[in-house]
Design an enzyme around this catalytic site. Structure first.
Site, PDB file in Angstrom:
ATOM      1  N   THR A  25       0.842  -1.210   0.000  1.00 13.78           N
ATOM      2  CA  THR A  25       0.000   0.000   0.000  1.00 13.78           C
ATOM      3  C   THR A  25       0.875   1.257   0.000  1.00 13.78           C
ATOM      4  N   GLY A  26       0.239   2.376  -0.240  1.00  9.77           N
ATOM      5  CA  GLY A  26       0.816   3.702   0.010  1.00  9.77           C
ATOM      6  C   GLY A  26       2.220   3.918  -0.538  1.00  9.77           C
ATOM      7  N   LEU A  27       3.056   4.475   0.292  1.00 12.72           N
ATOM      8  CA  LEU A  27       4.406   4.845  -0.135  1.00 12.72           C
ATOM      9  C   LEU A  27       5.248   3.615  -0.433  1.00 12.72           C
ATOM     10  N   ASP A  73       3.906 -10.466   9.694  1.00 12.83           N
ATOM     11  CA  ASP A  73       3.711  -9.454  10.733  1.00 12.83           C
ATOM     12  C   ASP A  73       5.091  -9.163  11.304  1.00 12.83           C
ATOM     13  N   PHE A 105      -1.739   6.728  14.641  1.00 14.91           N
ATOM     14  CA  PHE A 105      -2.985   7.507  14.595  1.00 14.91           C
ATOM     15  C   PHE A 105      -2.829   8.672  15.558  1.00 14.91           C
ATOM     16  N   TYR A 155       9.436  14.137  12.894  1.00 10.72           N
ATOM     17  CA  TYR A 155       9.335  14.247  14.362  1.00 10.72           C
ATOM     18  C   TYR A 155      10.136  13.161  15.097  1.00 10.72           C
ATOM     19  N   PRO A 196      10.205  11.838   5.642  1.00 14.32           N
ATOM     20  CA  PRO A 196       9.290  12.565   4.758  1.00 14.32           C
ATOM     21  C   PRO A 196       8.349  13.468   5.555  1.00 14.32           C
ATOM     22  N   GLY A 197       7.972  14.588   4.956  1.00 18.54           N
ATOM     23  CA  GLY A 197       6.823  15.354   5.451  1.00 18.54           C
ATOM     24  C   GLY A 197       5.573  14.707   4.889  1.00 18.54           C
ATOM     25  N   ARG A 207      -5.846   8.306   9.248  1.00 18.78           N
ATOM     26  CA  ARG A 207      -5.510   8.235  10.670  1.00 18.78           C
ATOM     27  C   ARG A 207      -4.902   9.511  11.241  1.00 18.78           C
TER      28      ARG A 207
HETATM   29  C1  HXC Z   1      -7.203   5.792  20.653  1.00 22.22           C
HETATM   30  C2  HXC Z   1      -7.000   3.756  19.541  1.00 22.22           C
HETATM   31  C3  HXC Z   1      -7.308   4.375  18.306  1.00 22.22           C
HETATM   32  C4  HXC Z   1      -7.590   5.800  18.323  1.00 22.22           C
HETATM   33  C5  HXC Z   1      -6.946   2.255  17.937  1.00 22.22           C
HETATM   34  N1  HXC Z   1      -6.785   2.454  19.250  1.00 22.22           N
HETATM   35  N2  HXC Z   1      -7.268   3.422  17.340  1.00 22.22           N
HETATM   36  N3  HXC Z   1      -6.934   4.451  20.702  1.00 22.22           N
HETATM   37  N4  HXC Z   1      -7.506   6.458  19.504  1.00 22.22           N
HETATM   38  N5  HXC Z   1      -7.859   6.454  17.197  1.00 22.22           N
HETATM   39  C6  HXC Z   1      -6.477   1.437  20.254  1.00 22.22           C
HETATM   40  C7  HXC Z   1      -7.551   0.358  20.332  1.00 22.22           C
HETATM   41  O1  HXC Z   1      -8.654   0.775  21.131  1.00 22.22           O
HETATM   42  C8  HXC Z   1      -6.756  -0.782  20.974  1.00 22.22           C
HETATM   43  O2  HXC Z   1      -6.549  -0.580  22.351  1.00 22.22           O
HETATM   44  C9  HXC Z   1      -5.372  -0.636  20.335  1.00 22.22           C
HETATM   45  O3  HXC Z   1      -5.289   0.741  19.874  1.00 22.22           O
HETATM   46  C10 HXC Z   1      -5.186  -1.546  19.140  1.00 22.22           C
HETATM   47  O4  HXC Z   1      -6.218  -1.271  18.207  1.00 22.22           O
HETATM   48  P1  HXC Z   1      -6.801  -2.363  17.196  1.00 22.22           P
HETATM   49  O5  HXC Z   1      -7.771  -1.679  16.315  1.00 22.22           O
HETATM   50  O6  HXC Z   1      -7.230  -3.565  17.973  1.00 22.22           O
HETATM   51  O7  HXC Z   1      -5.461  -2.824  16.403  1.00 22.22           O
HETATM   52  P2  HXC Z   1      -5.266  -3.295  14.928  1.00 22.22           P
HETATM   53  O8  HXC Z   1      -6.560  -3.719  14.279  1.00 22.22           O
HETATM   54  O9  HXC Z   1      -4.128  -4.253  14.932  1.00 22.22           O
HETATM   55  O10 HXC Z   1      -4.793  -1.940  14.139  1.00 22.22           O
HETATM   56  C11 HXC Z   1      -3.533  -1.407  14.372  1.00 22.22           C
HETATM   57  C12 HXC Z   1      -3.574   0.105  14.193  1.00 22.22           C
HETATM   58  C13 HXC Z   1      -4.203   0.500  12.831  1.00 22.22           C
HETATM   59  C14 HXC Z   1      -2.119   0.614  14.320  1.00 22.22           C
HETATM   60  C15 HXC Z   1      -4.405   0.711  15.323  1.00 22.22           C
HETATM   61  O11 HXC Z   1      -4.269   1.926  12.722  1.00 22.22           O
HETATM   62  C16 HXC Z   1      -3.422  -0.047  11.661  1.00 22.22           C
HETATM   63  O12 HXC Z   1      -3.621  -1.186  11.258  1.00 22.22           O
HETATM   64  N6  HXC Z   1      -2.479   0.755  11.091  1.00 22.22           N
HETATM   65  C17 HXC Z   1      -1.596   0.317   9.984  1.00 22.22           C
HETATM   66  C18 HXC Z   1      -1.384   1.376   8.935  1.00 22.22           C
HETATM   67  C19 HXC Z   1      -1.092   2.769   9.454  1.00 22.22           C
HETATM   68  O13 HXC Z   1      -1.255   3.083  10.639  1.00 22.22           O
HETATM   69  N7  HXC Z   1      -0.665   3.625   8.516  1.00 22.22           N
HETATM   70  C20 HXC Z   1      -0.346   5.001   8.807  1.00 22.22           C
HETATM   71  C21 HXC Z   1       1.118   5.225   8.841  1.00 22.22           C
HETATM   72  S1  HXC Z   1       1.347   6.903   8.561  1.00 22.22           S
HETATM   73  P3  HXC Z   1      -7.529  -1.228  23.503  1.00 22.22           P
HETATM   74  O14 HXC Z   1      -6.779  -1.026  24.756  1.00 22.22           O
HETATM   75  O15 HXC Z   1      -8.787  -0.444  23.421  1.00 22.22           O
HETATM   76  O16 HXC Z   1      -7.717  -2.677  23.128  1.00 22.22           O
HETATM   77  C22 HXC Z   1       2.622   7.522   9.416  1.00 22.22           C
HETATM   78  C23 HXC Z   1       2.928   8.929   8.957  1.00 22.22           C
HETATM   79  C24 HXC Z   1       3.605   9.808   9.931  1.00 22.22           C
HETATM   80  O17 HXC Z   1       3.202   6.901  10.259  1.00 22.22           O
HETATM   81  C25 HXC Z   1       3.910  11.230   9.468  1.00 22.22           C
HETATM   82  C26 HXC Z   1       2.894  11.933   8.653  1.00 22.22           C
HETATM   83  C27 HXC Z   1       3.292  13.311   8.228  1.00 22.22           C
HETATM   84  P1  NAP Z   2       0.241   2.900   4.806  1.00 19.09           P
HETATM   85  O1  NAP Z   2      -0.156   2.746   3.383  1.00 19.09           O
HETATM   86  O2  NAP Z   2      -0.790   2.722   5.853  1.00 19.09           O
HETATM   87  O3  NAP Z   2       1.472   1.920   5.053  1.00 19.09           O
HETATM   88  C1  NAP Z   2       1.708   1.245   6.238  1.00 19.09           C
HETATM   89  C2  NAP Z   2       2.019  -0.204   5.907  1.00 19.09           C
HETATM   90  O4  NAP Z   2       2.450  -0.890   7.091  1.00 19.09           O
HETATM   91  C3  NAP Z   2       0.819  -0.972   5.364  1.00 19.09           C
HETATM   92  O5  NAP Z   2       1.151  -1.532   4.113  1.00 19.09           O
HETATM   93  C4  NAP Z   2       0.558  -2.064   6.396  1.00 19.09           C
HETATM   94  O6  NAP Z   2       0.153  -3.268   5.755  1.00 19.09           O
HETATM   95  C5  NAP Z   2       1.946  -2.203   7.035  1.00 19.09           C
HETATM   96  N1  NAP Z   2       1.872  -2.757   8.399  1.00 19.09           N
HETATM   97  C6  NAP Z   2       1.152  -2.289   9.445  1.00 19.09           C
HETATM   98  N2  NAP Z   2       1.313  -3.087  10.514  1.00 19.09           N
HETATM   99  C7  NAP Z   2       2.176  -4.070  10.136  1.00 19.09           C
HETATM  100  C8  NAP Z   2       2.726  -5.215  10.787  1.00 19.09           C
HETATM  101  N3  NAP Z   2       2.426  -5.480  12.067  1.00 19.09           N
HETATM  102  N4  NAP Z   2       3.565  -6.008  10.090  1.00 19.09           N
HETATM  103  C9  NAP Z   2       3.861  -5.739   8.795  1.00 19.09           C
HETATM  104  N5  NAP Z   2       3.380  -4.674   8.132  1.00 19.09           N
HETATM  105  C10 NAP Z   2       2.536  -3.852   8.790  1.00 19.09           C
HETATM  106  O7  NAP Z   2       0.860   4.350   5.067  1.00 19.09           O
HETATM  107  P2  NAP Z   2       2.026   5.165   4.335  1.00 19.09           P
HETATM  108  O8  NAP Z   2       1.649   6.588   4.446  1.00 19.09           O
HETATM  109  O9  NAP Z   2       2.319   4.601   3.004  1.00 19.09           O
HETATM  110  O10 NAP Z   2       3.252   4.917   5.324  1.00 19.09           O
HETATM  111  C11 NAP Z   2       4.426   4.242   4.899  1.00 19.09           C
HETATM  112  C12 NAP Z   2       5.586   4.699   5.756  1.00 19.09           C
HETATM  113  O11 NAP Z   2       5.836   6.079   5.538  1.00 19.09           O
HETATM  114  C13 NAP Z   2       5.400   4.531   7.253  1.00 19.09           C
HETATM  115  O12 NAP Z   2       6.607   4.146   7.853  1.00 19.09           O
HETATM  116  C14 NAP Z   2       5.055   5.937   7.702  1.00 19.09           C
HETATM  117  O13 NAP Z   2       5.363   6.157   9.057  1.00 19.09           O
HETATM  118  C15 NAP Z   2       5.952   6.729   6.777  1.00 19.09           C
HETATM  119  N6  NAP Z   2       5.590   8.134   6.602  1.00 19.09           N
HETATM  120  C16 NAP Z   2       4.477   8.448   5.884  1.00 19.09           C
HETATM  121  C17 NAP Z   2       4.186   9.779   5.693  1.00 19.09           C
HETATM  122  C18 NAP Z   2       3.006  10.215   4.877  1.00 19.09           C
HETATM  123  O14 NAP Z   2       2.727  11.415   4.825  1.00 19.09           O
HETATM  124  N7  NAP Z   2       2.298   9.321   4.229  1.00 19.09           N
HETATM  125  C19 NAP Z   2       5.003  10.776   6.248  1.00 19.09           C
HETATM  126  C20 NAP Z   2       6.124  10.393   6.983  1.00 19.09           C
HETATM  127  C21 NAP Z   2       6.417   9.058   7.144  1.00 19.09           C
HETATM  128  P3  NAP Z   2      -0.821  -4.356   6.469  1.00 19.09           P
HETATM  129  O15 NAP Z   2      -2.001  -3.611   6.988  1.00 19.09           O
HETATM  130  O16 NAP Z   2      -1.112  -5.325   5.360  1.00 19.09           O
HETATM  131  O17 NAP Z   2      -0.009  -4.991   7.548  1.00 19.09           O
END
Ligand code: HXC
Ligand code: NAP
Length: 294
Positions: A25-27, A73, A105, A155, A196-197, A207
């Site tokens: 996905t994504g980046l 994972d 998030f 950050y 990255p920004g 999120r």
């Molecule tokens: C407070 C939250 C929450 C929210 C989840 N939780 N969302 N708490 N506010 N918005 C809590 C849940 O209640 C639970 O705690 C625990 O977190 C785990 O949540 P689950 O939904 O059971 O986990 P899971 O289904 O495994 O999902 C994992 C996840 C989800 C990390 C929460 O967001 C995910 O799958 N993310 C993967 C992709 C992703 O995040 N991409 C973005 C990267 S971008 P309790 O105690 O209630 O059980 C990035 C960019 C940075 O990093 C810079 C940008 C400029």
């Molecule tokens: P994204 O599409 O949500 O990518 C996150 C990826 O992580 C997903 O493919 C997800 O796949 C994988 N992942 C999550 N939990 C995992 C686990 N337990 N094991 C293995 N894989 C897992 O978001 P994105 O924006 O492209 O982010 C990519 C990277 O860029 C991240 O490191 C993020 O912090 C960084 N970043 C993004 C931005 C931005 O603006 N987009 C800025 C700065 C940094 P599954 O759900 O299939 O596991």
């Protein structure tokens, strides 16, 4: 003008096998695509196999390259070791690791449960050091001068409220890069990072910039270049850092954020002053410089 086209010469990653975590996905997917266009063989791995398989089919169709989708994972070392074994079995060796998987998030920190904090740190920090350790051992044992690239955040060095578990984990992962860059240089292993920004992806936008928040504030207003990043701009930098062109770089983190972190500079908010107002402001400043009664 934005030059969002590929930067490196054709074949720049030929004969390299690169593992991209979160590559479905994504980046991660965008970077994987460019690596394939440059001749690399690519393994994409994350939790959701159907997403990876669909991405692999799309990437193969678009580039004609070889893509292997594997469920993994990154919080589980046995699954990482299985990815390494299957990659070596399919492609013969591993040359690069892109630590790109993440969870994140926005939330006021006091609203987080222990589990919510853990889940982010486990994916981002534990996942990164598990994968790096496993691939590093393989490289050292097989005398392969491999390259690691971490996708960090700005950050990771400044810190940030409202994404504290991510900041803690990205900060730790960046120190891993810098520490191992020194320790493993003797094996020819290089480690670098990119900060990255904002680059639009569904995963990050859902999120970190949800609609009710964006209604309150425009994330672009903090970026001096007044735009978000293009995926190809990031892919160009990532390909360079995983290629032999960067062979004298290690332990480095390159920011690519349209100047966003610099916007913290003390007086940068003065860009909000209308230009016609500067005559009056300048007069007031010059007036203050005159000797009293002059
Ligand atoms: C407070 C939250 C929450 C929210 C989840 N939780 N969302 N708490 N506010 N918005 C809590 C849940 O209640 C639970 O705690 C625990 O977190 C785990 O949540 P689950 O939904 O059971 O986990 P899971 O289904 O495994 O999902 C994992 C996840 C989800 C990390 C929460 O967001 C995910 O799958 N993310 C993967 C992709 C992703 O995040 N991409 C973005 C990267 S971008 P309790 O105690 O209630 O059980 C990035 C960019 C940075 O990093 C810079 C940008 C400029
Ligand atoms: P994204 O599409 O949500 O990518 C996150 C990826 O992580 C997903 O493919 C997800 O796949 C994988 N992942 C999550 N939990 C995992 C686990 N337990 N094991 C293995 N894989 C897992 O978001 P994105 O924006 O492209 O982010 C990519 C990277 O860029 C991240 O490191 C993020 O912090 C960084 N970043 C993004 C931005 C931005 O603006 N987009 C800025 C700065 C940094 P599954 O759900 O299939 O596991």
């Amino acid at each position: 003008m934005i030059n969002a086209t590929g930067m490196l010469r054709d074949g720049a990653l030929e004969n390299k096998t690169i593992i991209v975590t979160g590559g479905g996905t994504g980046l991660g997917k965008s970077m994987a695509k460019y690596f394939l266009q440059l001749g690399a063989r690519v393994v994409i791995c994350s939790r959701k196999l159907p997403v990876l398989e669909a991405a692999a089919a799309e990437l193969t169709e678009a580039t004609g390259g070889q893509v292997l989708p594997l469920a993994c994972d990154v919080r589980h070392p046995q699954e990482i070791e299985a990815v390494i074994a299957q990659t070596v079995e399919r492609f013969g060796r591993i040359d690069g690791l892109l630590n790109n998987s993440a969870g994140n998030f926005i939330s006021p920190t006091e609203r987080l449960s222990y589990k919510a904090f853990d889940i982010i740190v486990d994916i981002v920090l534990r996942g990164t050091y598990y994968f790096t350790l496993a691939v590093g051992k393989y490289w050292i044992e097989n005398k392969i001068p491999g390259t690691v690239l971490n996708i960090s955040t700005t950050y990771a060095t400044t810190g940030s409220g409202y994404v504290v578990p991510s900041a803690v984990a990205k900060g730790g992962a960046l120190i891993l890069v810098k520490s191992l860059a020194a320790e493993w240089a003797r094996y020819g292993i290089r480690l670098n990072a990119i900060a990255p920004g904002p680059f639009p992806t569904k995963g990050a936008w859902d999120r970190l910039f949800p609609e009710p928040l964006v209604k309150l504030m425009n994330p672009l207003s903090r970026i001096p270049l007044k735009r978000t990043g293009e995926h190809q701009e990031l892919a160009n930098l990532a390909a360079y850092l995983l290629s032999d062109y960067s062979s004298y770089m290690t332990g480095e983190c390159i920011t690519i954020d349209g100047g966003e972190v610099l916007s913290a500079g003390e007086f940068n908010h003065l860009d909000q002053v209308p230009s016609e107002q500067w005559d009056e402001i300048e007069r007031a400043v010059r007036q203050a410089n005159r000797p009293a009664g002059g």
